[in-house]
Scaffold this active site. Structure first.
Site, PDB file in Angstrom:
ATOM      1  CG  HIS A  18      -0.126  14.162 -24.294  1.00 55.80           C
ATOM      2  ND1 HIS A  18       0.587  15.274 -24.657  1.00 55.80           N
ATOM      3  CD2 HIS A  18       0.725  13.405 -23.553  1.00 55.80           C
ATOM      4  CE1 HIS A  18       1.809  15.208 -24.141  1.00 55.80           C
ATOM      5  NE2 HIS A  18       1.915  14.085 -23.464  1.00 55.80           N
TER       6      HIS A  18
ATOM      7  CG  ASN B  90      -2.610  15.640 -20.731  1.00 56.46           C
ATOM      8  OD1 ASN B  90      -1.590  14.973 -20.588  1.00 56.46           O
ATOM      9  ND2 ASN B  90      -3.551  15.728 -19.809  1.00 56.46           N
TER      10      ASN B  90
ATOM     11  CD  GLU C 178      -4.337  15.590 -16.089  1.00 55.29           C
ATOM     12  OE1 GLU C 178      -3.271  15.016 -15.815  1.00 55.29           O
ATOM     13  OE2 GLU C 178      -4.987  15.375 -17.107  1.00 55.29           O
TER      14      GLU C 178
ATOM     15  CG  HIS D 122      -2.690   9.003 -25.181  1.00 53.15           C
ATOM     16  ND1 HIS D 122      -3.263   9.386 -23.987  1.00 53.15           N
ATOM     17  CD2 HIS D 122      -1.362   8.973 -24.963  1.00 53.15           C
ATOM     18  CE1 HIS D 122      -2.304   9.596 -23.099  1.00 53.15           C
ATOM     19  NE2 HIS D 122      -1.146   9.362 -23.668  1.00 53.15           N
TER      20      HIS D 122
ATOM     21  NE  ARG E 226       0.251  16.399 -13.662  1.00 55.14           N
ATOM     22  CZ  ARG E 226       0.857  15.610 -12.807  1.00 55.14           C
ATOM     23  NH1 ARG E 226       0.622  15.731 -11.521  1.00 55.14           N
ATOM     24  NH2 ARG E 226       1.715  14.700 -13.224  1.00 55.14           N
TER      25      ARG E 226
ATOM     26  CE  LYS F 126      -1.072  13.160 -15.161  1.00 57.92           C
ATOM     27  NZ  LYS F 126      -1.617  13.441 -16.506  1.00 57.92           N
TER      28      LYS F 126
ATOM     29  CD  GLU G 234       5.823  15.093 -23.677  1.00 55.66           C
ATOM     30  OE1 GLU G 234       5.315  16.136 -23.206  1.00 55.66           O
ATOM     31  OE2 GLU G 234       5.164  14.059 -23.901  1.00 55.66           O
TER      32      GLU G 234
ATOM     33  CE  LYS H 100       4.859  16.622 -15.741  1.00 58.39           C
ATOM     34  NZ  LYS H 100       4.883  15.338 -16.434  1.00 58.39           N
TER      35      LYS H 100
ATOM     36  NE  ARG I  70      -3.883  -2.177   2.226  1.00 63.57           N
ATOM     37  CZ  ARG I  70      -3.659  -3.050   3.198  1.00 63.57           C
ATOM     38  NH1 ARG I  70      -2.734  -2.800   4.110  1.00 63.57           N
ATOM     39  NH2 ARG I  70      -4.345  -4.155   3.277  1.00 63.57           N
TER      40      ARG I  70
ATOM     41  CG  HIS J 299       4.422   9.472 -24.982  1.00 66.63           C
ATOM     42  ND1 HIS J 299       3.047   9.435 -25.011  1.00 66.63           N
ATOM     43  CD2 HIS J 299       4.755  10.562 -24.251  1.00 66.63           C
ATOM     44  CE1 HIS J 299       2.571  10.459 -24.316  1.00 66.63           C
ATOM     45  NE2 HIS J 299       3.587  11.164 -23.851  1.00 66.63           N
TER      46      HIS J 299
END
Lengths: 363, 363
Positions: free
Chosen positions: B248, B245, B237, B252, B241, B143, B185, B227, B121, B265
């Protein structure tokens, strides 16, 4: 019509949530106020689903409700089964605003909670626990996760629900063995922090085993209040919360040894609490009378008082060493300072621990 | 001897951490102060491991260091590979006080971070990113996650590292295609919130592609600062934030269509930014000159400017609908308000979106 008996707040700052305890709640009580978006995914298993899934749907009027039914049992508390939840969420195109609902016992609750913690890096969820064990233990406090072949609950997250709905009616369909397993955790709360509750339990244990609704509702409320109080003080288990693990280190070793699902978690905790009491007596913290009293109430709850027949002290030592309650290689145990007061300690003498294991292992 | 060029704080309250950027850091810089317990598990892959694993070990003097080597590649960013980390942790009996270390690119970082978020955990972790993309993007912001056959990064957690160590020397061993992917990026930061940085990039793009150390260190520092500033303002986000993207959602869809790992990517983000710029121009937010300028710098970074040849507008629409940037079924996109200013919006006209897809799809 439902009969809401208790509404208990769990105080965790901006992650606070209520526990509703009552009769006739399923199918009647409106939970849609706890759903932020329009989508709901109810997760249940193939034993609980046929009994309560349609009623659970009716708790979310005006929402788009999808369902996923998992195979029942601790042996399915694994990645493959967890992935059935992700498959359903993605196939039905659930967004980050979806709400998951766990309808079932501790296994469904732990897996649904971890799915909610992990789906798109975290979505909200609601608990509707249908077993006594999950009502008094796993639905309160935000521990979620799955098993790994090398250890129970080794993969998971802390993730708090939006709300917990407990309907005592669901306990009437529970096998007797599972009622006893739940009572192990109920007794635990008395042992670790509420001597008066233990006194009450000694009066109420026969009605509880016989599933008297009045007694069950009271036991669930006092257990949840006890756990909610502990979790509010120590959400991430840095100290106090670890006392909730009385009997669990011995218990996890027994569950792992027996193979997941052969011993119920509560059964292993029942025997584990007796072993922890034995060690506490050897350490001089509690008297022989206290120990006898603990054995008696655990036994009256129809719980086993001995580990699996062929388990050895070496098996215990080996399996307890990977238990996650260890910090930097030292074996930490929850022991009783008195009846109604527990402590987490690494100080138990190795000789006394060996004596306890020898006394309980028949090999 | 190492040469520490920048130490950048990421301000997230009690989850704050530093990013160290320098030359000759691996094998020289002492990270043991960021390790709370005695155990360390370095996770790497079979490409990066042979180059840097022994040096990385030397960053943890006095600690007990174990290692696990994963197969390289986005196609291994799945549960089976993640489980290799859990297997190693349990086999070596790592406790809740262990620290994980990610040594590699974004895939190793995302998987190690999610393993750290989920093992017992949650345990701490340290990032040592070795690709330009992971240095400027995935190692900052917490992330973590893995892919699901039905969508990228669908299973994961927000989990912040204890520290990030960036050694620019590792970029000298990187294939040119991966340098370009990282530059996508870098360019993105200029486009979404720093017009002055974009001006600088237009001067520096040739030295960057040629891997000039001075230019790379500056680009990494400014990208990470950008960033870190965004993440500090919106860790989970909920708003700002999401502007990170840019490109993206289109990207994606292309990555999924092409099959994980066939497009890098950063390559998909490069093309995706051009498509987002095209849509922004159609919406009247940026001029045709702005659009041409964006196409030019993306192309000078040796990035593709077109989607996969056989991809249709219908493929885009279908794959973008499961993208997690959607809330309650509405397609949300990051668009440019001007060069250096981005906005998350659901307001783009369906006609303009269709026109953009038609312009870029050759089917």
């Amino acid at each position: 019509m439902y009969n809401l008996l208790h509404e208990l707040p769990v105080d965790l700052g901006d992650r606070s949530y209520p526990i509703m305890i009552g009769e006739g709640m399923l199918g009647e009580y409106d939970l849609s106020g706890y759903v932020g978006g329009s989508q709901v995914m109810i997760v249940t298993n193939d034993v609980v689903g046929p009994l309560y899934l349609e009623q659970a749907r009716d708790c979310f009027p005006g929402k788009s409700v999808d369902t996923v039914v998992l195979p029942d049992g601790e042996k399915h508390k694994d990645w493959q089964t967890l992935n059935l939840i992700f498959d359903a969420l993605l196939e039905k195109r659930h967004t980050r605003k979806t709400t998951l609902v766990a309808l079932g016992g501790g296994v469904v609750g732990d897996m649904t909670g971890f799915a909610a913690a992990s789906y798109q890096r975290g979505v909200p969820f609601i608990q509707i626990p249908t077993t006594l064990l999950s009502q008094v233990d796993s639905s309160v406090g935000g521990k979620t996760g799955i098993n790994h072949p090398l250890g129970k609950n080794m993969i998971g997250a802390f993730h708090q629900p939006e709300a917990v709905l407990i309907d005592t009616d669901t306990l009437q369909s529970l096998p007797p063995r599972e009622v006893s397993a739940g009572l192990a955790e109920v007794i635990k709360y008395g042992l670790i922090r509420d001597a008066a509750f233990l006194d009450w339990l000694e009066q109420a244990i026969d009605p509880l085993v016989a599933r008297d609704n009045q007694a069950l509702a009271e036991a669930i409320f006092r257990s949840c209040a006890c756990k909610a109080d502990v979790v509010a003080q120590d959400e991430r288990e840095n100290g106090l919360r670890a006392t909730l693990n009385l009997g669990h280190t011995f218990g996890h070793a027994m569950e792992t040894f027996a193979g997941y699902g052969n011993w119920l978690h509560g059964e292993a905790v029942g025997t584990g609490m007796i072993m922890a009491a034995d060690l506490s007596a050897r350490e001089g913290s509690i008297s022989q009378d206290d120990y006898d009293r603990i054995v008696r109430i655990v036994s009256r709850a129809s719980l086993p008082a001995w580990p699996p027949t062929n388990m050895t002290p070496a098996d215990f030592m080996n399996l307890m060493a990977v238990d996650k309650k260890n910090v930097d290689g030292r074996l930490r145990l929850v022991l009783l300072r008195s009846v109604g007061d527990a402590v987490v300690t690494s100080d138990a003498s190795p000789e006394n621990l060996a004596a306890t294991l020898k006394a309980f292992c028949r090999q």
